[in-house]
Design an enzyme around this catalytic site. Structure first.
Site, PDB file in Angstrom:
ATOM      1  N   CYS A  42     103.660  59.329  85.734  1.00 43.72           N
ATOM      2  CA  CYS A  42     104.266  59.352  84.397  1.00 43.72           C
ATOM      3  C   CYS A  42     104.113  60.703  83.716  1.00 43.72           C
ATOM      4  O   CYS A  42     104.893  61.032  82.828  1.00 43.72           O
ATOM      5  CB  CYS A  42     103.690  58.231  83.537  1.00 43.72           C
ATOM      6  SG  CYS A  42     101.919  58.395  83.187  1.00 43.72           S
ATOM      7  N   HIS A  53     102.807  50.626  78.626  1.00 46.88           N
ATOM      8  CA  HIS A  53     103.712  51.774  78.397  1.00 46.88           C
ATOM      9  C   HIS A  53     105.080  51.417  78.997  1.00 46.88           C
ATOM     10  O   HIS A  53     105.503  52.001  79.998  1.00 46.88           O
ATOM     11  CB  HIS A  53     103.118  53.020  79.038  1.00 46.88           C
ATOM     12  CG  HIS A  53     103.783  54.308  78.631  1.00 46.88           C
ATOM     13  ND1 HIS A  53     104.693  54.402  77.597  1.00 46.88           N
ATOM     14  CD2 HIS A  53     103.656  55.572  79.136  1.00 46.88           C
ATOM     15  CE1 HIS A  53     105.091  55.655  77.489  1.00 46.88           C
ATOM     16  NE2 HIS A  53     104.488  56.384  78.399  1.00 46.88           N
ATOM     17  N   ASP A  62      98.047  57.696  87.950  1.00 45.97           N
ATOM     18  CA  ASP A  62      97.993  58.196  86.574  1.00 45.97           C
ATOM     19  C   ASP A  62      96.621  58.848  86.396  1.00 45.97           C
ATOM     20  O   ASP A  62      95.741  58.720  87.252  1.00 45.97           O
ATOM     21  CB  ASP A  62      98.194  57.006  85.605  1.00 45.97           C
ATOM     22  CG  ASP A  62      98.335  57.424  84.140  1.00 45.97           C
ATOM     23  OD1 ASP A  62      98.542  58.632  83.868  1.00 45.97           O
ATOM     24  OD2 ASP A  62      98.228  56.548  83.269  1.00 45.97           O
ATOM     25  N   ARG A 122     113.481  59.260  81.512  1.00 51.35           N
ATOM     26  CA  ARG A 122     113.045  58.723  80.220  1.00 51.35           C
ATOM     27  C   ARG A 122     114.193  58.793  79.214  1.00 51.35           C
ATOM     28  O   ARG A 122     114.429  57.867  78.439  1.00 51.35           O
ATOM     29  CB  ARG A 122     111.846  59.535  79.676  1.00 51.35           C
ATOM     30  CG  ARG A 122     110.566  59.403  80.484  1.00 51.35           C
ATOM     31  CD  ARG A 122     109.914  58.046  80.293  1.00 51.35           C
ATOM     32  NE  ARG A 122     109.658  57.729  78.896  1.00 51.35           N
ATOM     33  CZ  ARG A 122     108.550  58.072  78.231  1.00 51.35           C
ATOM     34  NH1 ARG A 122     107.581  58.730  78.833  1.00 51.35           N
ATOM     35  NH2 ARG A 122     108.384  57.726  76.951  1.00 51.35           N
ATOM     36  N   GLN A 180     108.088  53.910  79.881  1.00 54.51           N
ATOM     37  CA  GLN A 180     107.887  54.728  81.085  1.00 54.51           C
ATOM     38  C   GLN A 180     108.359  53.972  82.318  1.00 54.51           C
ATOM     39  O   GLN A 180     108.960  54.550  83.236  1.00 54.51           O
ATOM     40  CB  GLN A 180     106.407  55.096  81.225  1.00 54.51           C
ATOM     41  CG  GLN A 180     106.101  55.936  82.446  1.00 54.51           C
ATOM     42  CD  GLN A 180     106.715  57.321  82.376  1.00 54.51           C
ATOM     43  OE1 GLN A 180     106.521  58.025  81.390  1.00 54.51           O
ATOM     44  NE2 GLN A 180     107.451  57.732  83.408  1.00 54.51           N
ATOM     45  N   ARG A 182     103.902  54.654  68.932  1.00 54.09           N
ATOM     46  CA  ARG A 182     102.831  54.932  69.911  1.00 54.09           C
ATOM     47  C   ARG A 182     101.501  54.783  69.189  1.00 54.09           C
ATOM     48  O   ARG A 182     101.248  55.473  68.200  1.00 54.09           O
ATOM     49  CB  ARG A 182     102.972  56.339  70.487  1.00 54.09           C
ATOM     50  CG  ARG A 182     101.768  56.772  71.303  1.00 54.09           C
ATOM     51  CD  ARG A 182     101.994  58.029  72.106  1.00 54.09           C
ATOM     52  NE  ARG A 182     102.825  57.767  73.272  1.00 54.09           N
ATOM     53  CZ  ARG A 182     102.918  58.583  74.326  1.00 54.09           C
ATOM     54  NH1 ARG A 182     102.247  59.729  74.352  1.00 54.09           N
ATOM     55  NH2 ARG A 182     103.691  58.269  75.340  1.00 54.09           N
TER      56      ARG A 182
HETATM   57  N1  NVA Z   1      97.498  56.319  80.781  1.00 56.78           N
HETATM   58  C1  NVA Z   1      97.925  57.488  80.042  1.00 56.78           C
HETATM   59  C2  NVA Z   1      99.416  57.571  80.021  1.00 56.78           C
HETATM   60  C3  NVA Z   1      99.961  58.779  79.311  1.00 56.78           C
HETATM   61  C4  NVA Z   1     101.466  58.831  79.298  1.00 56.78           C
HETATM   62  C5  NVA Z   1      97.374  57.433  78.626  1.00 56.78           C
HETATM   63  O1  NVA Z   1      97.426  56.377  78.008  1.00 56.78           O
HETATM   64  O2  NVA Z   1      96.860  58.462  78.151  1.00 56.78           O
HETATM   65  N1   CP Z   2     104.671  59.995  80.129  1.00 55.25           N
HETATM   66  C1   CP Z   2     104.544  60.132  78.800  1.00 55.25           C
HETATM   67  O1   CP Z   2     104.626  59.152  78.027  1.00 55.25           O
HETATM   68  O2   CP Z   2     104.335  61.411  78.393  1.00 55.25           O
HETATM   69  P1   CP Z   2     103.919  61.903  76.935  1.00 55.25           P
HETATM   70  O3   CP Z   2     102.510  61.410  76.678  1.00 55.25           O
HETATM   71  O4   CP Z   2     104.022  63.397  77.002  1.00 55.25           O
HETATM   72  O5   CP Z   2     104.864  61.309  75.919  1.00 55.25           O
END
Ligand code: NVA
Ligand code: CP
Length: 303
Positions: A262, A130, A222, A290, A133, A103
């Site tokens: 998500c 992502h 989101d 997930r 997800q 990540r």
């Molecule tokens: N769009 C959000 C998704 C988190 C799972 C982010 O990147 O923070």
């Molecule tokens: N949806 C998701 O990826 O959640 P986290 O940021 O908690 O891993």
């Protein structure tokens, strides 16, 4: 050749359906003596340069249930966080582990890791995409929504962000119809939309939520400010005014539409409490999925 999963487009349509079918099998087998351990004796690294709750939990538990050892590295506690090159990290990682979930911020860092690693690399979220997800989201649609996945009509309401991009890519692999309503200045990357259309995707980008919601069988959104965009929150709250998924928005969708997110969610911003905590919401099944989808993905990629 080593396969990676940096985007849903790394899978063919047939591979995607096979992974989603396997996810359902693994869900049914969970907790039984028949549950397989195809990664027994292996180890998988999970590297975080951003915060996580679900991704960390679902990968750690899933890797354990597949018989392997999950090794979680929080970047700021590693040499990567002190500037060690990603190329050197890649060359070192594949001497220890059999796969890596990463990540990060820039998607180029994932591509660099994949280019220099001889083990499978899984995108655990980047600023651009992502994809893990979306595996869970598509599994949830298959479980909860009628008609089947390729006939679903998905409405995305909100930011043209990494999740929006992942829905666009997924539309091109899974074949569902996608309409995205995004405020001016927050629309998805045109190159990602064009590439998906070139692969045959049915994707529309519109400016008003009601244009996307008409007839939708899945409504999803989101946060308005993703990780790394916290300083933009005030400006974004103005820009996204009118883009909340509330009961009125759900009322424009199909009668049996489901709501996905998500998570984490901000009640009263992108979604009302009445929707996310209401009868059309499938967000907790989505979060659970997930675990099952990532197990199926890792079984396919690593074993
Ligand atoms: N769009 C959000 C998704 C988190 C799972 C982010 O990147 O923070
Ligand atoms: N949806 C998701 O990826 O959640 P986290 O940021 O908690 O891993």
């Amino acid at each position: 050749m080593t396969r990676h999963f940096l985007t849903v487009a790394d899978l063919s349509s047939e591979e995607l359906i096979a992974i989603l079918d396997r996810s359902s099998e693994l869900k049914a087998l969970r907790g039984t003596s028949a549950h397989p351990q195809p990664l027994r004796g292996k180890s998988i690294a999970i590297v975080f340069e951003k915060a996580s709750t679900r991704t960390r939990l679902s990968f750690e538990v899933g890797i354990h249930e597949l018989g392997a050892l999950p090794v979680t590295l929080i970047s700021k506690d590693t040499q990567l966080g002190r500037g060690e090159p990603i190329e050197d990290t890649a060359r070192m990682l594949d001497r220890y582990v059999h796969g890596v979930v990463y990540r990060t911020f820039g998607h180029d860092r994932l591509e660099t890791l994949a280019a220099h690693a001889s083990i499978p690399v899984v995108n655990g979220l980047s600023d651009k995409l992502h994809p893990v997800q979306l595996l869970a989201d598509m599994m949830t649609i298959r479980e909860c929504a009628d008609p089947p996945l390729e006939k679903a009509r998905v409405a995305w309401i909100g930011d043209g962000n990494n999740m929006a991009h992942s829905w666009i890519v997924s539309a091109s692999v899974a074949g569902f119809d996608l309409a995205l309503a995004c405020p001016s200045g927050y629309q998805p990357d045109e190159g990602i939309v064009a590439a998906a259309r070139d692969r045959g995707a049915s994707v529309r980008v519109v400016s008003r939520p009601e244009e996307a919601l008409e007839g939708a069988t899945v409504v999803t959104t989101d946060v308005w400010a993703s990780m790394g965009q916290e300083a933009e929150m005030a400006a974004r709250q103005d820009a996204f005014s009118g883009f909340i998924v509330d009961d009125a928005a759900m009322g424009r969708a199909s009668d049996d539409a489901i709501f996905l997110h998500c998570l984490p969610a901000h009640r009263g911003e992108e979604v009302s409490a009445s929707v996310i905590d209401g009868p059309k919401s499938r967000v907790w099944d989505e979060a659970e999925n997930r675990l099952h989808t990532q197990k199926a993905l890792l079984e396919w990629l690593v074993s």
